[in-house]
Design a protein around this motif. Structure first.
Motif, PDB file in Angstrom:
ATOM      1  N   ALA A  14       0.741  -1.219   0.106  1.00 25.56           N
ATOM      2  CA  ALA A  14       0.034  -0.021   0.060  1.00 25.56           C
ATOM      3  C   ALA A  14       0.907   1.183  -0.056  1.00 25.56           C
ATOM      4  O   ALA A  14       0.402   2.550  -0.508  1.00 25.56           O
ATOM      5  N   LEU A  15       2.199   1.284   0.652  1.00 25.99           N
ATOM      6  CA  LEU A  15       2.945   2.398   0.706  1.00 25.99           C
ATOM      7  C   LEU A  15       4.006   2.021  -0.111  1.00 25.99           C
ATOM      8  O   LEU A  15       4.882   1.113   0.107  1.00 25.99           O
ATOM      9  N   GLN A  51       8.470   2.553   9.389  1.00 23.01           N
ATOM     10  CA  GLN A  51       7.139   2.141   9.330  1.00 23.01           C
ATOM     11  C   GLN A  51       6.864   0.811   9.585  1.00 23.01           C
ATOM     12  O   GLN A  51       5.857   0.624  10.447  1.00 23.01           O
ATOM     13  N   LEU A  52       7.411  -0.114   9.245  1.00 18.45           N
ATOM     14  CA  LEU A  52       7.267  -1.518   9.492  1.00 18.45           C
ATOM     15  C   LEU A  52       7.173  -1.787  11.261  1.00 18.45           C
ATOM     16  O   LEU A  52       6.424  -2.460  11.780  1.00 18.45           O
ATOM     17  N   VAL A  75      -3.876   3.809  11.444  1.00 17.61           N
ATOM     18  CA  VAL A  75      -2.454   3.597  11.360  1.00 17.61           C
ATOM     19  C   VAL A  75      -1.915   4.421  10.109  1.00 17.61           C
ATOM     20  O   VAL A  75      -0.896   4.872  10.140  1.00 17.61           O
ATOM     21  N   PHE A  76      -2.667   4.280   9.125  1.00 18.67           N
ATOM     22  CA  PHE A  76      -2.185   5.166   7.772  1.00 18.67           C
ATOM     23  C   PHE A  76      -2.238   6.467   7.963  1.00 18.67           C
ATOM     24  O   PHE A  76      -1.448   7.314   7.386  1.00 18.67           O
ATOM     25  N   ARG A  77      -2.987   7.084   8.828  1.00 21.23           N
ATOM     26  CA  ARG A  77      -2.952   8.408   9.008  1.00 21.23           C
ATOM     27  C   ARG A  77      -1.621   8.966   9.689  1.00 21.23           C
ATOM     28  O   ARG A  77      -1.305  10.067   9.494  1.00 21.23           O
ATOM     29  N   HIS A  78      -1.167   8.027  10.729  1.00 18.99           N
ATOM     30  CA  HIS A  78       0.183   8.344  11.404  1.00 18.99           C
ATOM     31  C   HIS A  78       1.316   8.352  10.298  1.00 18.99           C
ATOM     32  O   HIS A  78       2.222   8.935  10.127  1.00 18.99           O
ATOM     33  N   LEU A  79       1.141   7.200   9.403  1.00 23.09           N
ATOM     34  CA  LEU A  79       2.229   6.897   8.386  1.00 23.09           C
ATOM     35  C   LEU A  79       2.267   7.926   7.369  1.00 23.09           C
ATOM     36  O   LEU A  79       3.344   8.118   6.776  1.00 23.09           O
TER      37      LEU A  79
END
Length: 235
Positions: free
Chosen positions: A42-43, A50-51, A65-69
């Protein structure tokens, strides 16, 4: 449904567990690294940092989680979440999905004990339904919940557990047991006031992390849960 002022065991007055709220990936469903693979898909340029964050927050709502990443870039977060769900769905459709050893027997055992069973997840509804269909579990549990079913707030917020308790019409949140493989699962159960909050060692986090999050019990796997609940109800 009344509140549980203390989510501790009272052996002189055992509470019957009416509802069991179980996580999916890592708790009842074998993960095998599928979540991490979907995040990587996805990224672009997925980093080691990130992992590490993904592993630390395993069990939480994926959009959170994606908002943070993505440094809280909502457009990027939403696009990444869509890509994640699509990647995970492909892996499920390709056959990379199986129950954890003993999970199906545990679900049947809990039903034989007369308990209501709810499965919860941090995935989107479509992904959750794909997993259930792949496993043939549509009729093995009473109902399922995802963050979208409770206004979008996933773990560690208590919303899914409390929604399950209301739907099951339990007499008290003390009559709810929560089990999961992550600290987020455990915090969700504690935040909801569940009487039993069990961590299992078949997924993301170890005994130390589960205990630190507040687990009342740590089990080798969900297979041990029916016996644990039965033992707690024995005067």
């Amino acid at each position: 449904m009344t509140a549980n002022p203390a989510a501790s065991e009272n052996p002189t007055n055992p509470v019957t567990t009416e509802l069991v709220v179980l996580d999916m990936a890592g708790t009842t469903v074998a993960d095998g690294g599928l979540v991490e693979r979907a995040f990587q898909a996805a990224l672009p340029d997925f980093t080691t940092a990130q992992l590490d964050y993904v592993r630390a927050t395993m069990g939480e709502s994926k959009i959170t989680v994606f908002r943070h990443l993505t440094d809280h870039d909502e457009n990027r977060a939403q696009q990444a979440n869509i890509a994640f769900e699509a990647a995970y769905a492909r892996l499920v459709d390709e056959g990379h999905c199986a129950p954890l050893p003993g999970a199906e027997d545990a679900l049947r055992g809990l039903r034989d004990q007369g308990r209501t069973i709810a499965l919860t997840t941090g995935f989107a509804r479509d992904t959750q339904d794909r997993i259930l269909a792949a496993l043939g579990w549509e009729n093995l549990v009473d109902f399922t919940l995802c963050p979208a079913d409770v206004g979008g707030r996933g773990r560690p917020h208590p919303d899914m557990v409390l929604a399950a308790a209301l739907r099951a019409q339990v007499s008290s949140v003390a009559a709810v047991a929560v089990a999961g493989d992550t600290a987020s699962d455990v915090r969700t159960g504690r935040n909801a006031g569940a009487g039993t909050v069990a961590g299992v060692l078949t997924g993301a986090h170890d005994t130390a992390a589960l205990r630190a999050a507040g687990a009342t019990h740590v089990l080798d796997s969900v297979a041990a849960l029916p016996d644990l609940l039965a033992a707690q109800e024995t005067p």
